[in-house]
Design an enzyme around this catalytic site. Structure first.
Site, PDB file in Angstrom:
ATOM      1  N   ARG A 293       0.869  -1.174   0.000  1.00 36.27           N
ATOM      2  CA  ARG A 293       0.000   0.000   0.000  1.00 36.27           C
ATOM      3  C   ARG A 293       0.907   1.225   0.000  1.00 36.27           C
ATOM      4  O   ARG A 293       1.478   1.559   1.035  1.00 36.27           O
ATOM      5  CB  ARG A 293      -0.843  -0.057   1.269  1.00 36.27           C
ATOM      6  CG  ARG A 293      -1.882   1.004   1.421  1.00 36.27           C
ATOM      7  CD  ARG A 293      -2.431   0.988   2.845  1.00 36.27           C
ATOM      8  NE  ARG A 293      -1.655   1.860   3.718  1.00 36.27           N
ATOM      9  CZ  ARG A 293      -1.567   1.734   5.036  1.00 36.27           C
ATOM     10  NH1 ARG A 293      -2.173   0.761   5.652  1.00 36.27           N
ATOM     11  NH2 ARG A 293      -0.851   2.584   5.740  1.00 36.27           N
ATOM     12  N   HIS A 297      -3.563   4.514   4.585  1.00 30.86           N
ATOM     13  CA  HIS A 297      -4.688   3.564   4.614  1.00 30.86           C
ATOM     14  C   HIS A 297      -5.916   4.186   3.951  1.00 30.86           C
ATOM     15  O   HIS A 297      -6.541   3.591   3.082  1.00 30.86           O
ATOM     16  CB  HIS A 297      -4.982   3.161   6.057  1.00 30.86           C
ATOM     17  CG  HIS A 297      -6.254   2.400   6.223  1.00 30.86           C
ATOM     18  ND1 HIS A 297      -6.397   1.110   5.785  1.00 30.86           N
ATOM     19  CD2 HIS A 297      -7.457   2.758   6.738  1.00 30.86           C
ATOM     20  CE1 HIS A 297      -7.638   0.700   6.036  1.00 30.86           C
ATOM     21  NE2 HIS A 297      -8.293   1.688   6.603  1.00 30.86           N
ATOM     22  N   TYR A 306       3.569   5.604  12.013  1.00 36.36           N
ATOM     23  CA  TYR A 306       3.926   4.197  12.255  1.00 36.36           C
ATOM     24  C   TYR A 306       4.811   3.569  11.190  1.00 36.36           C
ATOM     25  O   TYR A 306       5.226   2.437  11.334  1.00 36.36           O
ATOM     26  CB  TYR A 306       2.653   3.346  12.402  1.00 36.36           C
ATOM     27  CG  TYR A 306       1.661   3.454  11.257  1.00 36.36           C
ATOM     28  CD1 TYR A 306       1.827   2.701  10.102  1.00 36.36           C
ATOM     29  CD2 TYR A 306       0.569   4.318  11.333  1.00 36.36           C
ATOM     30  CE1 TYR A 306       0.937   2.802   9.051  1.00 36.36           C
ATOM     31  CE2 TYR A 306      -0.328   4.438  10.284  1.00 36.36           C
ATOM     32  CZ  TYR A 306      -0.140   3.680   9.149  1.00 36.36           C
ATOM     33  OH  TYR A 306      -1.031   3.782   8.117  1.00 36.36           O
TER      34      TYR A 306
END
Ligand SMILES: Cc1ncc(C[n+]2csc(CCOP(=O)(O)OP(=O)(O)O)c2C)c(N)n1
Lengths: 401, 326
Positions: A293, A297, A306
């Site tokens: 990805r 998100h 993160y």
């Protein structure tokens, strides 16, 4: 709540209310060596095009793309470019306030186009909420996908038109629907197949495990297509599993294969193989497309909290679109004219998407009460009438002026 | 320490921090609660300070989250789990309803299940489906569960402390659209009981009962009604199970009129129970039937329609007018 005939009133509303893509890797059989995802020693994966765009041989899967024409190869490239453009347009429309949210597929084009193009018209697709490229392959007008992200509907298309089910937001639910649909196909004696999409995070859900159980027990013609894009929001795949995901299938009694998710040719070949197994009565297959990805998100997410930038950079080198372009150019399957034409087509698509979204009207207020039941319901009728009377009380006031 | 102004989300964060600090048995569990600090940043910084053993990023599996929290509670821990959004609690509903709620009774009271389930709930943030629902009645209906919802930062801080100290499972509904609203939190105060309703505004002519996100709307409605010469009392219910019927009764005996307001569908909702009980208790005091304002018997609509679906100032005032017209 009751609303009686009320006096006209004014509105008083206050204001404001990994490196799995190692070159030349070979296919891995379901019984491949056990390599826990956490050790860093990743299993091999099916690959037909290296990140450098070189065609590599694979005895098992080559037959599934042996007859592919240059035209079809250009078609796969076109699909990836246009679906990426659509996705980018949606991301910027979200930034401009035209969409409430967007879940980008950036980086997952090969997994989606390869698998999507492997399906037949009579197959049925159960997506999650990120399968914009698969929708493209199924012939769904991409602007239809934007309604729910704009907030004007909770679905927005007729699933039966293209055999492309509605997006499912509750993680993993659709894998059971796919299994049931596939069980129905078997009962009907038909030779269609079903493909269910889900993420690496979703693999932890009970529903997904139950769908594996059912599909195995009933030998359902379903392909489970897991796009392992490495992350479930902020959680890396190690927070979901200690074994490579494709190896799960073995315990349920059907094969699992890991394919290079950034290799459109390999995704096409492996999915075709799995769908043909399903059609010929051999039951379910789990395909794990190992991909990445590249973006957040969703537009609400902040991956800097993160995720290291270097990780994305390492995956950019494996970009699925670049990979096929290099191959097309090296094999003289596409010339400058093709790429220029595609660029123009891409611009036009972007423009159309912008225009359609901006012109998308807000739904009628009464849509709240529409299609709650197929056969009607007294309470809904009552509440609709109350709502109408209440709305009309404001209109009366306006006319009275 | 003096009172401090903070946002509701921050107040929950500080409350969780205090609990982690004072009781080594307290655990935080959920999807994305660690490094990310939760999608609403409610658990921001907790994993950094208390480690991955205390603030646990779980697999993406709600039944797993609640089921393992039950096991941890049986082993003496006090898990505080986060369900990411209201609509995602249902994969865990089976564990909550068939197991968490009933185990204390089945064990003849010999085991305790001090599990807190935090659920950001309600609409008003323009989200896609399953991100705006108010399923509190589905939990309040189940014996063995306690169900609460704060409406402001101070209550959020204190109610979370009390929920964690409770030996019963508590479903803790957090009004997500109020996460960023700031108010005073006094950490030296002595809080009232967890399940007691509080008068948020005094009034004489009518009582509005609300909880969570709708308390603010009701306070605004009361202020607007004041301008029209109507004196409205606003009761912040805070707890949907148990319900503090005594406080509602006391208020209704004074004002003689009651309107219950919530985002959740009216049909078989919290308001239905309150209307029935108060009618039994206050039949001779009431000047008007108890009215309810809330959501419709329809799925939560797409974002562009939520302003029509959610009770706003106008719909609350409309019910006030109708009650006063009797
Ligand atoms: C049952 C449920 N729990 C939580 C969520 C919130 N949520 C939305 S997407 C997501 C991560 C999904 O990760 P993955 O399955 O790997 O798919 P990806 O988004 O990476 O494609 C989460 C936790 C949800 N939608 N449904």
């Amino acid at each position: 709540m009751t609303v009686e005939s009320t006096a006209a009133r004014k509105p008083r509303r206050s204001a404001g209310t990994k490196s799995a893509a190692s070159a030349g890797a070979k296919r891995t059989s379901p019984a491949a060596k056990k390599s826990p995802g956490t050790t860093g020693a990743e299993p091999e994966l099916v690959q037909l095009l290296t990140p450098e765009g070189e065609r590599v041989k694979d005895a098992t899967y080559d037959p599934y793309v042996a007859d592919i024409t240059p035209d079809e190869l250009r078609g796969l490239y076109r699909d990836m470019v246009l679906s990426r453009r659509f996705d980018a347009e949606a991301t910027s429309l979200q930034r401009q306030g035209e969409l409430g949210l967007w879940a980008s597929m950036l980086g997952q084009e090969a997994a989606q186009i390869g698998s999507g193009r492997a399906t037949r018209d009579d197959d049925y697709v159960f997506p999650t909420y990120r399968e914009h490229g698969v929708a493209w392959c199924r012939g769904v007008d991409p602007t239809n996908l934007l309604g729910m992200f704009r907030g004007v509907n909770n679905g927005g298309w007729d699933p039966n038109t293209n055999n492309f089910h509605l997006y499912t937001i509750v993680i993993g639910s659709q894998t059971l629907h796919a299994t049931g649909y596939a069980m129905g196909i078997t009962k009907d004696g038909a030779d269609s197949a079903v493909i269910a999409y889900f993420g690496d995070g979703a693999s932890s859900q009970g529903d997904v495990a139950e769908s594996f159980t059912f599909s195995a027990v009933y030998n359902a013609p379903v392909v489970f297509f897991c796009q392992n894009n490495q992350w479930a929001i902020s959680e890396p795949t190690e927070k979901q599993t200690r074994v490579p995901l494709y190896q799960r299938a073995q315990g349920f009694g059907f094969p699992g294969v890991r394919v290079d998710g950034n290799d459109v040719l390999a995704c096409l070949a492996v999915t075709k193989w799995a769908l043909e197994r399903a059609r010929s009565g051999e039951g379910p297959t789990l395909v794990e497309a190992y991909t990445y990805r590249m973006g957040a998100h969703t537009t609400s997410d902040d991956p800097t909290k993160y995720r290291a930038d270097e990780e994305r950079e390492s995956w950019e080198a494996k970009d699925p679109i670049l990979r096929l372009r290099t191959y097309l150019e090296a094999s003289n399957h596409a010339d400058e004219g093709f790429f220029a034409e595609l660029e123009a087509e891409s611009e036009a698509l972007g423009k159309r998407v912008r225009e359609v979204v901006r012109a998308m009207p807000d739904p009628d207020h009464f849509a709240i009460f529409e299609n709650v039941y197929a056969d009607g319901h007294a309470l809904v009728d009552e509440e609709r009438a109350q709502f109408a009377a209440y709305q009309a009380s404001f209109a009366d006031e306006g006319e009275g002026k | 320490m003096a009172a401090e102004k903070m946002a509701l989300a921050k107040a929950i964060n500080e409350s969780l921090r205090t609990a982690l600090d004072t009781d080594p048995k307290v655990l935080i569990m959920g999807e994305d609660v660690g490094k990310l600090g939760g999608v609403f940043r409610v658990t921001d910084g907790l994993q950094k300070d208390f480690g991955e053993d205390r603030v646990i990023d779980t697999p993406l599996a709600e039944s797993g989250i609640v089921g393992t929290a039950i096991g941890l509670a049986l082993r003496g821990y006090r898990p505080v789990v986060e369900i990411q959004f209201d609509g995602f609690v249902f994969p865990a509903y089976d564990q909550i309803v068939t197991q968490l709620a009933k185990m204390h009774a089945r064990a003849l009271g010999k085991i305790k299940l001090p599990v807190v389930i935090r659920i950001p709930y309600g609409g008003g943030i323009g989200a896609v489906e399953h991100h705006s629902e108010s399923p509190e009645a589905l939990f309040a209906h189940v014996a063995g569960l306690k169900v609460v919802s704060p409406s402001n930062a101070s209550d959020a801080y204190w109610m979370m402390q009390q929920a964690i100290q409770s030996n019963d499972p508590v479903i803790f509904f957090e009004p997500k659209r109020r996460y960023w609203d700031k108010s005073e939190v006094n950490k030296d105060a002595i809080p009232g009981p967890l399940h007691k309703a509080v008068v948020a505004r005094e009034g004489a002519d009518l009582t509005l009962v609300a909880y969570g996100p709708m308390v603010k709307v009701c306070l605004e409605a009361a202020a607007a009604a004041q301008e029209e010469g109507k004196s409205i009392e606003v009761l912040d219910l805070r707890s949907m199970s148990p319900v503090d019927f005594d406080s509602i009764q006391a208020s209704v005996e004074k004002t003689r009129r009651l309107v219950v307001v919530h985002e959740a569908p009216v049909f078989l909702g919290t308001g239905a129970e309150i209307a029935a009980r108060i009618t039994e208790r206050c039949f001779y005091h009431l000047e008007a039937p108890v009215l309810r304002v809330g959501g419709y018997h329809a799925p939560y609509p797409p974002a562009r329609l939520e302003d029509e679906y959610l009770p706003g100032l106008d719909r609350v005032l409309d019910a006030v007018d109708r009650s006063l017209a009797y």
